[in-house]
Write an enzyme that holds these catalytic residues in place. Sequence first.
Site, PDB file in Angstrom:
ATOM      1  N   LYS A 197       0.865  -1.179   0.000  1.00  0.00           N
ATOM      2  CA  LYS A 197       0.000   0.000   0.000  1.00  0.00           C
ATOM      3  C   LYS A 197       0.895   1.221   0.000  1.00  0.00           C
ATOM      4  O   LYS A 197       1.563   1.526   0.990  1.00  0.00           O
ATOM      5  CB  LYS A 197      -0.892  -0.007   1.239  1.00  0.00           C
ATOM      6  N   ARG A 207     -10.519   9.849   1.512  1.00  0.00           N
ATOM      7  CA  ARG A 207     -10.365  10.424   2.850  1.00  0.00           C
ATOM      8  C   ARG A 207     -11.509  11.373   3.158  1.00  0.00           C
ATOM      9  O   ARG A 207     -11.942  11.490   4.296  1.00  0.00           O
ATOM     10  CB  ARG A 207      -9.001  11.087   2.997  1.00  0.00           C
ATOM     11  N   LYS A 250      -2.067  -1.584  -3.952  1.00  0.00           N
ATOM     12  CA  LYS A 250      -2.812  -0.370  -4.284  1.00  0.00           C
ATOM     13  C   LYS A 250      -1.948   0.863  -4.193  1.00  0.00           C
ATOM     14  O   LYS A 250      -0.998   0.856  -3.420  1.00  0.00           O
ATOM     15  CB  LYS A 250      -4.056  -0.280  -3.409  1.00  0.00           C
ATOM     16  N   TYR A 315     -14.687   0.705  -7.411  1.00  0.00           N
ATOM     17  CA  TYR A 315     -15.989   1.357  -7.262  1.00  0.00           C
ATOM     18  C   TYR A 315     -16.822   1.208  -8.538  1.00  0.00           C
ATOM     19  O   TYR A 315     -18.003   1.508  -8.553  1.00  0.00           O
ATOM     20  CB  TYR A 315     -15.798   2.845  -6.909  1.00  0.00           C
TER      21      TYR A 315
HETATM   22  C1  PBG Z   1      -7.661   3.014   5.199  1.00  0.00           C
HETATM   23  C2  PBG Z   1      -7.814   2.947   3.734  1.00  0.00           C
HETATM   24  C3  PBG Z   1      -7.619   3.939   2.771  1.00  0.00           C
HETATM   25  C4  PBG Z   1      -8.023   3.399   1.557  1.00  0.00           C
HETATM   26  C5  PBG Z   1      -8.398   2.096   1.810  1.00  0.00           C
HETATM   27  N1  PBG Z   1      -8.248   1.832   3.145  1.00  0.00           N
HETATM   28  C6  PBG Z   1      -7.208   5.332   2.892  1.00  0.00           C
HETATM   29  C7  PBG Z   1      -5.865   5.748   3.299  1.00  0.00           C
HETATM   30  O1  PBG Z   1      -4.952   4.967   3.549  1.00  0.00           O
HETATM   31  O2  PBG Z   1      -5.722   6.955   3.408  1.00  0.00           O
HETATM   32  C8  PBG Z   1      -8.065   4.107   0.250  1.00  0.00           C
HETATM   33  C9  PBG Z   1      -9.084   3.602  -0.695  1.00  0.00           C
HETATM   34  C10 PBG Z   1      -9.416   4.541  -1.796  1.00  0.00           C
HETATM   35  O3  PBG Z   1      -8.787   5.594  -1.980  1.00  0.00           O
HETATM   36  O4  PBG Z   1     -10.349   4.211  -2.533  1.00  0.00           O
HETATM   37  N2  PBG Z   1      -6.427   3.234   5.700  1.00  0.00           N
END
Ligand code: PBG
Length: 324
Positions: A197, A207, A250, A315
């Site tokens: 990630k 967010r 991701k 999505y």
């Molecule tokens: C939680 C999380 C995030 C996303 C998935 N789980 C946000 C982040 O790390 O700020 C992002 C998913 C998206 O942008 O669609 N930590």
Amino acid sequence: MSGFPKIRMRRIRENSTLRAMLAEVALEPRHLVLPIFVCPGEGVSSPIASMPGVFHWSVDRLPEIIEPASDAGVKAYLFFGLPDYKDANGTSAFDSSQPVQRALAFLREKYPDIFLIADTCMCEYTSHGHCGCLSPNGRVDNDETLKLLSMTALSQAKAGAHMVAPSDMMDGRVDAVRDALDKEGFSEVGIMSYAAKLASAFYGPFREAAGSAPGFGDRRGYQLPPSNPREIIRDATLDIEEGADLLIVKPAGPCLDIASRLRERTDLPMAGYVVSGEYVMLNAAISSGALDRERALIEYHLSVRRAGCDLVMTYFATELARML
Ligand code: PBG
């Protein structure tokens, strides 16, 4: 004799029947996972301003998003929650009266055949918006956070999650969550780990949707640096060693190289997450008329499969499933 073999690639490309028969990678509804935001209250379906076309759903109205998706062939759903309350330790993350836990219990009972994944993180639940609790020096406390995450994963398993998806990026989280689940008799609940990630600008719209932007600082201390592919692979390898059942990469598009490197190193199933920023970017380009909607969406998501991902979290899942 020219010395060259008489190769004409057109012989295998020009005939559309043969071309379809030889497709090496396919994108099908069964590969898609739909992320869903659940919120408190009743009768709520409210548009998320930062992600046009995506909604906050109260538990009672979830059938309105699940049924069309499921009719189109989507089998798995990933849940994020907006809690009733937030505090420094994010305790609403493991409160069984909160939206994610209620959604899991409701859906597990109502739709026994769908696959339920709970995102396990603290950032939607902490008042400061970081993915863990803070130590007195104001930094995220890795080891204390592991305890909170374990409690969260456990409460999600108890509520009915088939898999939990720790996305906080603390070190040792897969091991900690696995231990907690096993000790309480949830050894059948899998861990879908955000193994790679990246610290990414592409989570911006999420967010806002999840109310989880950090109140100060950023997540670069625990998310991975996009400039360091070897470090990313090393970090993902830890998740594999700790017993992750399925890996998530991701943001998907910017991480295709990472997905394909991981694919060569592990036989674990893998998912690519087309995140909120990619959703907004694609929609913007499509609505400006620059891209053809169907072709762009299919090509984008197919690329994630080609890079080696078994699943694509997106999505666009319902819309794509209808197209395919
Ligand atoms: C939680 C999380 C995030 C996303 C998935 N789980 C946000 C982040 O790390 O700020 C992002 C998913 C998206 O942008 O669609 N930590």
